[in-house]
Motif scaffolding. Structure first.
Motif, mmCIF file in Angstrom:
data_model
loop_
_atom_site.group_PDB
_atom_site.id
_atom_site.type_symbol
_atom_site.label_atom_id
_atom_site.label_comp_id
_atom_site.label_asym_id
_atom_site.label_seq_id
_atom_site.Cartn_x
_atom_site.Cartn_y
_atom_site.Cartn_z
ATOM 1 N N PRO A 25 0.809 -1.228 0.000
ATOM 2 C CA PRO A 25 0.000 0.000 0.000
ATOM 3 C C PRO A 25 0.840 1.276 0.000
ATOM 4 O O PRO A 25 0.501 2.252 -0.669
ATOM 5 N N ALA A 26 1.956 1.277 0.736
ATOM 6 C CA ALA A 26 2.813 2.466 0.782
ATOM 7 C C ALA A 26 3.434 2.740 -0.585
ATOM 8 O O ALA A 26 3.491 3.898 -1.039
ATOM 9 N N LEU A 28 2.266 1.734 -3.556
ATOM 10 C CA LEU A 28 1.217 2.101 -4.511
ATOM 11 C C LEU A 28 0.711 3.524 -4.284
ATOM 12 O O LEU A 28 0.290 4.195 -5.234
ATOM 13 N N ALA A 29 0.765 4.001 -3.050
ATOM 14 C CA ALA A 29 0.274 5.344 -2.728
ATOM 15 C C ALA A 29 1.275 6.439 -3.088
ATOM 16 O O ALA A 29 0.916 7.608 -3.146
ATOM 17 N N ASN A 30 2.524 6.070 -3.346
ATOM 18 C CA ASN A 30 3.562 7.059 -3.625
ATOM 19 C C ASN A 30 3.838 7.102 -5.127
ATOM 20 O O ASN A 30 4.323 6.133 -5.697
ATOM 21 N N PRO A 31 3.558 8.239 -5.786
ATOM 22 C CA PRO A 31 3.741 8.307 -7.238
ATOM 23 C C PRO A 31 5.204 8.219 -7.686
ATOM 24 O O PRO A 31 5.468 8.047 -8.874
#
Length: 194
Positions: A25-26, A28-31
């Motif tokens: 999740p971390a 995937l959340a960071n572009p």
């Protein structure tokens, strides 16, 4: 080795509890990161990740490294695999972000460190307690001098949990000392800058 648009091409190794619920999740959340592959020996986990996120899956890190190029390998597998997988990734030109505990013993860790130095790659160990707001507050308080000279810190961790997964077994790098003790030792080093 960095992709042209400064996106960090990442392989996540291990889709267990920490890989699936924390690292994936971390990332995937960071572009700034693009998870282009995951590695896990359990086919159902790979299928779930492919169906949910469209990410390619491989049963071994070696297989993933043969098919794709990565800037970063996030190692979230059981501790007994950390050294081998970290060294493989470093030797393939990846930087490595390895979950704690880093290795089964000091000798393994020294081999990991040597591989990072030989390949001019970054090896870092995930110690989440360093970013815990309570630890950050306490570190600031200690540094402020408001408490005077610190000569003793007592730390405890009290709670019962009965684990029945790989982390409960010493042969896998589990047990209380490695799993929770590594947090306590790192927390003390972080607070005291020692």
């Amino acid at each position: 080795m960095m992709s042209e648009n400064n996106i960090i091409r990442t392989v996540l190794v291990g889709l267990g509890r920490i890989g699936w619920s924390t690292h994936l999740p971390a990332l995937l959340a960071n572009p700034g990161f693009k998870v282009t592959a995951v590695v896990d020996p359990v086919h159902e986990r790979l299928t779930e990740c492919k169906n949910k996120f469209g990410i390619s899956g491989f049963c071994t890190l070696e297989e993933a490294l043969q098919k794709e190029q990565f800037d970063l390998a996030v190692i979230a597998s059981p501790t007994c695999f950390h050294a081998e997988q970290t060294i493989t990734a470093l030797n393939s030109g990846c930087h490595v972000f390895c979950d704690k505990p880093a290795a089964m013993n000091l000798q393994e860790f020294l081999q990991m460190k040597a591989a990072a130095q030989k390949n001019n790659r970054i090896l870092t160990i995930f110690q989440p307690m360093r970013m815990d707001r309570h630890n950050l507050f306490l570190k600031g308080l200690i540094k402020s001098g408001k408490l005077g000279e610190i000569f003793l810190i007592k730390m405890t961790r009290e709670r019962f949990s009965c684990r029945n997964d790989w982390q409960a077994l010493r042969k896998n790098g589990g047990g209380m000392l490695l799993n929770y003790g590594s947090h306590m030792v790192d927390q003390a080093n972080f607070l005291l800058e020692d």
